[in-house]
Design a protein around this motif. Structure first.
Motif, short mmCIF file in Angstrom:
data_model
loop_
_atom_site.label_atom_id
_atom_site.label_comp_id
_atom_site.label_asym_id
_atom_site.label_seq_id
_atom_site.Cartn_x
_atom_site.Cartn_y
_atom_site.Cartn_z
N UNK A 11 -51.43 36.58 35.00
CA UNK A 11 -52.66 35.66 34.95
C UNK A 11 -53.20 35.82 33.61
N UNK A 12 -52.94 37.09 32.91
CA UNK A 12 -53.63 37.50 31.49
C UNK A 12 -52.64 37.98 30.79
N UNK A 13 -52.55 37.56 29.56
CA UNK A 13 -51.62 38.38 28.60
C UNK A 13 -51.81 39.86 28.57
N UNK A 14 -50.72 40.73 28.84
CA UNK A 14 -50.84 42.33 28.84
C UNK A 14 -49.49 42.56 27.96
N UNK A 15 -49.78 44.05 27.55
CA UNK A 15 -48.36 44.33 26.80
C UNK A 15 -47.10 44.26 27.27
N UNK A 16 -46.10 44.30 26.40
CA UNK A 16 -44.74 43.52 26.98
C UNK A 16 -43.96 44.68 27.66
N UNK A 17 -44.44 45.84 27.71
CA UNK A 17 -43.51 46.77 28.27
C UNK A 17 -43.54 46.59 29.89
N UNK A 34 -46.89 43.15 41.57
CA UNK A 34 -45.90 44.00 41.56
C UNK A 34 -45.36 43.88 40.07
N UNK A 35 -44.86 45.00 39.29
CA UNK A 35 -44.21 45.06 38.07
C UNK A 35 -43.54 46.23 37.71
N UNK A 36 -43.00 45.78 36.69
CA UNK A 36 -41.83 46.96 36.12
C UNK A 36 -42.14 47.53 34.93
N UNK A 37 -42.54 48.80 34.63
CA UNK A 37 -42.76 49.23 33.67
C UNK A 37 -41.29 49.91 32.87
N UNK A 38 -40.91 49.04 31.74
CA UNK A 38 -39.74 49.10 31.25
C UNK A 38 -39.64 50.29 30.30
N UNK A 39 -40.88 50.76 29.73
CA UNK A 39 -40.77 52.08 29.23
C UNK A 39 -40.28 53.36 29.92
N UNK A 40 -41.05 53.65 31.10
CA UNK A 40 -40.99 54.48 31.85
C UNK A 40 -40.17 54.25 33.02
N UNK A 41 -39.35 53.34 33.14
CA UNK A 41 -38.41 52.71 34.10
C UNK A 41 -38.83 52.97 35.52
N UNK A 42 -40.23 52.53 36.01
CA UNK A 42 -40.44 52.67 37.35
C UNK A 42 -41.34 51.43 37.74
N UNK A 43 -41.39 51.02 39.09
CA UNK A 43 -42.11 50.03 39.70
C UNK A 43 -43.47 50.38 39.77
N UNK A 44 -44.41 49.33 39.42
CA UNK A 44 -45.76 49.76 39.48
C UNK A 44 -46.46 48.78 39.81
N UNK A 45 -47.67 48.71 40.45
CA UNK A 45 -48.75 47.59 40.70
C UNK A 45 -49.76 47.59 39.48
#
Length: 445
Positions: A11-17, A34-45
């Motif tokens: 809904x809002x712009x956030x860092x591309x990671x 639900x999102x994916x943290x591409x830097x740390x390679x893990x699923x996050x909320x």
């Protein structure tokens, strides 16, 4: 300038990671993705403040601080808080992603033991919150996730997780009591699907879904009386811990005790069979409920023997086994008055084994399950049994005059019905004398 992710799912712009996967839910205070943290390679909320208002931002920052200061498996971990440089964006919080289902969608599948274990785990986490200076304020089935089994390292501690602490507040006697109340209400809901107000109107437990000891714990958690309820969360935690340990101990003793009791029952039956050799069909009518009843008598006798010898802990285990078998016998053949009678007399005579609160709950259950005495073949005996149980309630609660008067009146009414069906019985007159002698005591224990 923070890099902005082009994905429109957020809904809002956030860092591309962070790569958006899907919307998980939304409430009054925020949106959760639900999102994916591409830097740390893990699923996050990722939780966004629902509006850029000062209140929403304060709530999210407060929740992040709380989660970062209290480390417990029953509380969702926080990884980061972000405040993008884009003025139109919203404060966001990166959280542990809980793989599982909301408790609100799984509560009907939980056994009594599992429900108590879930609430105990949550109570552990809430205790830690209180010690850190916070209270939750919103403990509901909708705000709790149950981890998937393959995602759980320690099933006993990690199964239930509080996922929304947006309205947490500084702890105080009032907010602590509110959390305890909500934990008691949650356990009641999981076990019976009842709300506290329904439970207060009809505090009758169910032998399969609300054991007497859990009923007592729930009543204490829901109590508004300062001298009756839990003052601290650790008190509730200790009570639930004790019940869970007792349950496991009882389960182990059950298999050991059941084996010994089965041998005694077999010997008893064979003795009768050999003594009555002329009756070739003696065992034809030996049904399951009779077997349960025989087991109950054996366990009841053994518990009294242990209690008399001062072995109270072992006596409690055997007494609860006796009650389990009595309950099963009653459930199988509710029309047989002797099953009701033996169970009630066992409860009435177990003063050194169970507490007054436990026996009160047991007798209320027994009266409820007895039902209308006029439906039994032995109507007078059924009314007499009901009178005995009401008298027992009056004597157990002698320090509460309003209860004593109500139960004495019920005992007299039942006794009058017994006399009407079968006048001139000496024991009926003896019971009347006992009822007349029962009076409320002055003061409290």
């Amino acid at each position: 300038m923070a890099e902005v992710h082009p994905d429109n799912n957020f809904p809002y712009p956030i860092p591309a990671r962070y790569q958006s996967i899907k919307l998980l839910g939304q409430g009054g205070s925020g949106l959760v993705y639900k999102a994916y943290d591409q830097r740390l390679k893990r699923t996050v909320a990722i939780k966004f403040a629902r509006s850029p208002s000062i209140v929403s931002r304060h709530r999210l920052v407060n929740e992040a601080r709380l989660l970062s200061s209290v480390d417990h498996p029953a509380l969702c971990r926080v990884f980061d808080v972000g405040e993008p440089e884009v003025s139109s964006s919203s404060l966001f919080m990166v959280l542990e992603y809980i793989e599982g289902k909301p408790l609100s969608k799984q509560r009907s599948c939980l056994s009594v033991y599992e429900a108590a274990k879930v609430v105990k785990s949550l109570t552990d986490g809430v205790c830690r919150m209180h010690e850190a200076g916070y209270a939750h304020n919103d403990i509901t089935a909708q705000n709790i996730m149950i981890r998937s089994a393959d995602n759980t390292e320690d099933e006993c501690n990690n199964s239930a997780v509080l996922v929304d602490l947006s309205i947490a507040a500084p702890s105080s006697p009032t907010t602590i009591k509110r959390d305890i109340y909500q934990l008691g209400a949650l356990l009641l809901l999981l076990l019976t699907n009842m709300k506290p107000e329904q439970f207060f109107l009809h505090p009758i437990t169910h032998r399969n879904r609300l054991p007497a000891e859990l009923s007592r714990i729930i009543q204490k958690a829901l109590s508004a009386e300062p001298n009756e309820g839990f003052l601290h969360c650790r008190e509730l935690q200790q009570e639930l811990n004790g019940w869970l340990r007792h349950y496991q101990l009882r389960k182990r003793f059950f298999w050991l005790g059941a084996g010994g009791a089965a041998i005694l029952v077999i010997i008893f039956v064979l003795f009768i069979f050999l003594r009555e050799q002329t009756n070739r069909h003696l065992l034809d009518g030996y049904s399951i409920e009779q077997n349960q009843y025989a087991h109950a008598l054996v366990f009841a006798h053994y518990s009294r023997h242990l209690a008399k010898g001062g072995q109270l802990q072992q006596a409690v285990v055997q007494a609860e086994l006796a009650l389990t078998h009595f309950d099963d016998a009653v459930a199988s053949s509710p029309e047989l008055l002797k099953y009701h009678s033996e169970r009630a007399h066992f409860v009435l005579s177990s003063g050194n084994i169970f507490t007054r609160s436990q026996r009160t709950t047991m007798l209320l259950n027994a009266i409820n399950e007895l039902g209308n005495p006029d439906t039994y073949e032995e109507k007078a005996a059924a009314h007499y049994l009901r009178a005995e149980m009401y008298l027992g309630l009056a004597e157990l609660n002698s320090e509460q005059p309003h209860l004593v008067e109500r139960w004495r009146a019920s005992a007299l009414n039942s006794l009058e019905a017994a006399i009407k069906h079968q006048p001139g019985v000496d024991r009926y007159q003896q019971l009347r004398t006992e009822i007349d002698k029962s009076q409320p005591s002055a003061g409290t224990d």
